[in-house]
Scaffold this motif. Structure first.
Motif, mmCIF file in Angstrom:
data_model
loop_
_atom_site.group_PDB
_atom_site.id
_atom_site.type_symbol
_atom_site.label_atom_id
_atom_site.label_comp_id
_atom_site.label_asym_id
_atom_site.label_seq_id
_atom_site.Cartn_x
_atom_site.Cartn_y
_atom_site.Cartn_z
ATOM 1 N N GLU A 1 0.973 -1.116 -0.048
ATOM 2 C CA GLU A 1 -0.037 -0.133 -0.095
ATOM 3 C C GLU A 1 0.992 1.314 0.074
ATOM 4 N N GLN B 1 -5.068 13.173 -0.577
ATOM 5 C CA GLN B 1 -6.484 13.291 -0.592
ATOM 6 C C GLN B 1 -7.190 14.386 -1.525
ATOM 7 N N ARG C 1 -7.030 13.678 -5.153
ATOM 8 C CA ARG C 1 -7.261 12.374 -5.466
ATOM 9 C C ARG C 1 -7.698 11.628 -7.108
ATOM 10 N N ARG D 1 -4.254 4.860 -10.124
ATOM 11 C CA ARG D 1 -5.278 3.959 -9.924
ATOM 12 C C ARG D 1 -4.785 2.991 -8.701
ATOM 13 N N ARG E 1 -5.348 5.366 -5.536
ATOM 14 C CA ARG E 1 -6.512 5.659 -5.302
ATOM 15 C C ARG E 1 -7.442 4.200 -4.601
ATOM 16 N N LYS E 2 -7.061 3.081 -4.962
ATOM 17 C CA LYS E 2 -7.514 2.101 -4.383
ATOM 18 C C LYS E 2 -7.177 1.814 -3.117
ATOM 19 N N PHE F 1 -6.440 4.501 -0.938
ATOM 20 C CA PHE F 1 -7.395 5.405 -0.053
ATOM 21 C C PHE F 1 -8.744 4.649 0.026
ATOM 22 N N GLU F 2 -9.309 4.138 -0.887
ATOM 23 C CA GLU F 2 -10.800 3.705 -1.101
ATOM 24 C C GLU F 2 -10.739 2.499 0.021
ATOM 25 N N SER F 3 -9.783 1.661 0.110
ATOM 26 C CA SER F 3 -9.771 0.459 1.236
ATOM 27 C C SER F 3 -9.684 0.843 2.301
ATOM 28 N N HIS F 4 -9.124 2.102 2.799
ATOM 29 C CA HIS F 4 -9.039 2.551 4.088
ATOM 30 C C HIS F 4 -10.328 3.464 4.251
ATOM 31 N N GLY F 5 -11.387 3.489 3.375
ATOM 32 C CA GLY F 5 -12.366 4.405 3.589
ATOM 33 C C GLY F 5 -12.093 5.919 3.509
#
Length: 63
Positions: free
Chosen positions: A17, A44, A47, A52, A55-56, A58-62
């Motif tokens: 990550e 952020q 973003r 990609r 971004r994934k 960040f998305e996986s950590h909400g």
């Protein structure tokens, strides 16, 4: 010295990550390197321009 992907230091990101965001951190947030919280905030805000893989993360950590 910044560990690669310091952006996730506060979230205990894995090495994978961290490396996913290290290039984006250097590209978009160079002035903040060394300040993990500032780098995370900077990424952020950028973003829409992140790779990609970052971004994934960040998305996986909400985020």
């Amino acid at each position: 010295m910044m560990s690669s992907g310091a952006v996730l230091a506060q979230h205990s990101g894995t090495k994978e990550e961290q490396s996913a965001c290290s290039r984006d951190a250097q590209r978009f947030c160079r002035k903040d390197l060394g300040n993990d919280g500032a780098v995370q905030s900077c990424l952020q805000m950028k973003r829409a321009s992140l790779s990609r893989s970052c971004r994934k993360v960040f998305e996986s950590h909400g985020m």
